[in-house]
Design an enzyme around this catalytic site. Structure first.
Site, short mmCIF file in Angstrom:
data_model
loop_
_atom_site.label_atom_id
_atom_site.label_comp_id
_atom_site.label_asym_id
_atom_site.label_seq_id
_atom_site.Cartn_x
_atom_site.Cartn_y
_atom_site.Cartn_z
N ASP A 33 0.86 -1.19 -0.02
CA ASP A 33 0.12 -0.05 0.13
C ASP A 33 0.75 1.09 0.00
OD1 ASP A 33 -2.10 1.87 0.61
OD2 ASP A 33 -3.22 0.09 0.89
N GLU A 100 -11.40 2.63 -7.21
CA GLU A 100 -12.14 2.25 -8.49
C GLU A 100 -12.16 3.64 -9.42
OE1 GLU A 100 -12.72 -0.45 -9.63
OE2 GLU A 100 -14.68 -0.62 -10.66
N LYS A 105 -5.74 3.55 -11.33
CA LYS A 105 -5.23 2.01 -11.96
C LYS A 105 -4.36 2.14 -12.92
CE LYS A 105 -9.44 0.14 -9.98
NZ LYS A 105 -9.26 -1.01 -8.99
N SER A 127 -14.31 -3.67 -10.02
CA SER A 127 -15.68 -4.11 -9.94
C SER A 127 -16.45 -3.81 -11.25
CB SER A 127 -16.61 -3.20 -8.85
OG SER A 127 -15.78 -3.41 -7.46
N HIS A 148 -11.91 -10.54 -10.39
CA HIS A 148 -12.91 -9.96 -9.56
C HIS A 148 -13.43 -10.86 -8.47
CE1 HIS A 148 -16.91 -7.61 -9.08
NE2 HIS A 148 -15.75 -7.13 -8.28
N ASN A 198 -22.13 -7.66 -10.86
CA ASN A 198 -22.60 -6.39 -10.22
C ASN A 198 -23.79 -6.06 -11.05
OD1 ASN A 198 -21.07 -6.00 -7.97
ND2 ASN A 198 -19.57 -4.97 -8.95
N1 LIG Z 1 -15.35 -3.07 -1.63
C1 LIG Z 1 -15.70 -4.11 -2.05
O1 LIG Z 1 -16.75 -4.66 -1.79
C2 LIG Z 1 -15.31 -4.52 -3.58
C3 LIG Z 1 -15.70 -5.85 -3.95
C4 LIG Z 1 -15.03 -6.26 -5.07
C5 LIG Z 1 -14.25 -5.51 -5.82
N2 LIG Z 1 -13.69 -4.30 -5.39
C6 LIG Z 1 -12.58 -3.49 -6.08
O2 LIG Z 1 -11.44 -3.57 -5.33
C7 LIG Z 1 -10.71 -2.38 -5.41
C8 LIG Z 1 -10.45 -1.93 -4.46
O3 LIG Z 1 -11.69 -1.54 -3.47
P1 LIG Z 1 -11.53 -1.64 -1.97
O4 LIG Z 1 -12.84 -1.43 -1.43
O5 LIG Z 1 -10.52 -2.27 -1.40
O6 LIG Z 1 -11.01 0.06 -1.70
P2 LIG Z 1 -10.44 0.66 -0.31
O7 LIG Z 1 -10.62 2.18 -0.37
O8 LIG Z 1 -10.97 0.12 0.74
O9 LIG Z 1 -8.87 0.35 -0.35
C9 LIG Z 1 -8.00 0.94 -1.48
C10 LIG Z 1 -6.64 0.67 -0.69
O10 LIG Z 1 -5.59 1.06 -1.89
C11 LIG Z 1 -4.60 1.99 -1.42
N3 LIG Z 1 -4.07 2.57 -2.44
C12 LIG Z 1 -4.34 3.80 -3.21
N4 LIG Z 1 -3.55 4.06 -4.10
C13 LIG Z 1 -2.61 3.13 -4.04
C14 LIG Z 1 -1.35 2.77 -4.85
N5 LIG Z 1 -0.98 3.88 -5.69
N6 LIG Z 1 -0.79 1.92 -4.50
C15 LIG Z 1 -0.83 0.98 -3.57
N7 LIG Z 1 -2.02 1.14 -2.49
C16 LIG Z 1 -3.03 2.34 -2.97
C17 LIG Z 1 -5.40 2.79 -0.37
O11 LIG Z 1 -4.32 3.41 0.49
C18 LIG Z 1 -6.36 1.71 0.20
O12 LIG Z 1 -5.85 1.13 1.20
C19 LIG Z 1 -11.66 -1.46 -6.39
O13 LIG Z 1 -11.52 -1.49 -7.69
C20 LIG Z 1 -13.17 -2.05 -6.23
O14 LIG Z 1 -13.67 -1.59 -7.23
C21 LIG Z 1 -14.28 -3.91 -4.31
#
Ligand SMILES: NC(=O)c1ccc[n+]([C@@H]2O[C@H](COP(=O)([O-])OP(=O)(O)OC[C@H]3O[C@@H](n4cnc5c(N)ncnc54)[C@H](O)[C@@H]3O)[C@@H](O)[C@H]2O)c1
Length: 291
Positions: A33, A100, A105, A127, A148, A198
């Site tokens: 992270d 997201e 990304k 997602s 995913h 989704n």
């Molecule tokens: N939350 C869900 O239920 C869920 C389910 C399936 C997929 N997703 C997908 O998973 C991905 C992450 O979602 P999330 O809910 O875990 O997000 P989140 O906000 O909880 O966590 C994201 C993490 O990424 C870190 N981050 C930001 N920029 C970064 C970088 N350049 N390098 C390394 N780390 C970095 C942030 O500090 C944070 O800890 C998204 O694409 C989301 O669509 C989420």
């Protein structure tokens, strides 16, 4: 392709549990992270999940407490914490799990392209966003694929393997195989907004969001009715709080942009996200959450 070492980028709601699922399959995994604080939170999540899983096995008398303690140390010990790409030089499979947003990304994919060996598969936990657009930021679009997971990743068995325009059949197959190594169930799907799950989930939830705002019904009342009907384990507002309102909002907006007004964007959710109230991860969303 065999995955000897994996990596997860982003240790948030999803990343910590994804790393745990990989470590529990006895594969070393880097968890990166931007800040040590977030890495530590991801590690703590992995520790809790591992403890819970093993406690279940002890309760069923499948493991002794001593065996469970040793196994927990082994699993969590396979997670390599990181705030740089120094550990990425010999990874075989990376899962990006940062917020997201396409520009973020793409920046991460460009960094991964530079930091990982040429054979490594670069996967995204997105997602709803386009895997092909992420692949554009790399010199290996044939090795970029959607992977995913669903929340909570340590429990939910499905993984959507999303093929972008240039994803090779070998990459899609390797990703599906890796999902099975993680004891998950892969389904292959095309690159359409919302993929499969989704798109289905949000079309149902859209109707609940819409009626709640149009009729001014209390969100807790909607959640109570859904939970009591046993149509789902919990109502859509509490679920959104657990998933992260920023993530849920992004997906809802993307689906509305892509398919029009049959997908609803909840205005109250938009206001909460604007105020920084992101649900469980920030302590407040539709509900208050203990730290
Ligand atoms: N939350 C869900 O239920 C869920 C389910 C399936 C997929 N997703 C997908 O998973 C991905 C992450 O979602 P999330 O809910 O875990 O997000 P989140 O906000 O909880 O966590 C994201 C993490 O990424 C870190 N981050 C930001 N920029 C970064 C970088 N350049 N390098 C390394 N780390 C970095 C942030 O500090 C944070 O800890 C998204 O694409 C989301 O669509 C989420």
């Amino acid at each position: 392709m065999f995955v000897f070492k994996a990596a997860v980028v982003g240790a948030g709601t999803m990343g910590g549990e994804i790393a745990q699922a990989i470590a529990a399959a006895d594969i070393p995994v880097v968890l990166k992270d931007v800040d040590q604080r977030f890495v530590d939170q991801g590690l703590e999540k992995a520790r809790q999940v591992t403890g819970g899983q093993l406690a279940g096995l002890v309760k069923k008398e499948k493991l002794t407490q001593e065996q469970a303690d040793a196994r927990a140390l082994q699993i969590v010990g396979r997670i390599i914490p990181a705030t740089s790409y120094a550990e990425f030089g010999d990874v075989d499979f990376v899962i990006e799990a940062v917020p997201e947003r396409m520009e973020l990304k793409q920046a991460v994919f460009a960094e991964l392209d530079a930091a990982t060996p040429g054979h490594a598969i670069l996967a995204s936990n997105t997602s709803s966003l386009s895997v092909s657009e992420m692949a554009d930021a790399t010199s290996r679009p044939d090795k970029v694929v959607g992977f995913h997971f669903f929340y909570p990743a340590s429990v939910m068995r499905l993984i959507e393997v999303v093929e972008g325009e240039e994803t090779s059949p070998e990459t899609a197959q390797a990703a599906a195989n890796f999902a099975q190594v993680l004891r998950k169930m892969p389904i292959r799907c095309g690159e359409v907004p919302g993929f499969v799950v989704n798109r289905i989930l949000n079309s149902a939830v859209s109707e609940l969001w819409r009626i709640q705002e149009e009729e001014g019904i209390d969100v807790a009342e909607v959640d109570r009715i859904v939970a009591e009907s046993k149509a789902a384990p919990m109502g859509p507002f509490y679920l959104a709080d657990l998933l992260g309102l920023d993530t849920v909002l992004k997906v809802a907006e993307h689906l509305q942009d892509s398919y029009g007004d049959r997908f609803y964007v909840h205005q109250g959710m938009r206001e909460l996200v604007g105020a920084g109230d992101l649900g469980q991860k920030s302590g407040k969303g539709f509900y208050e959450h203990a730290a």
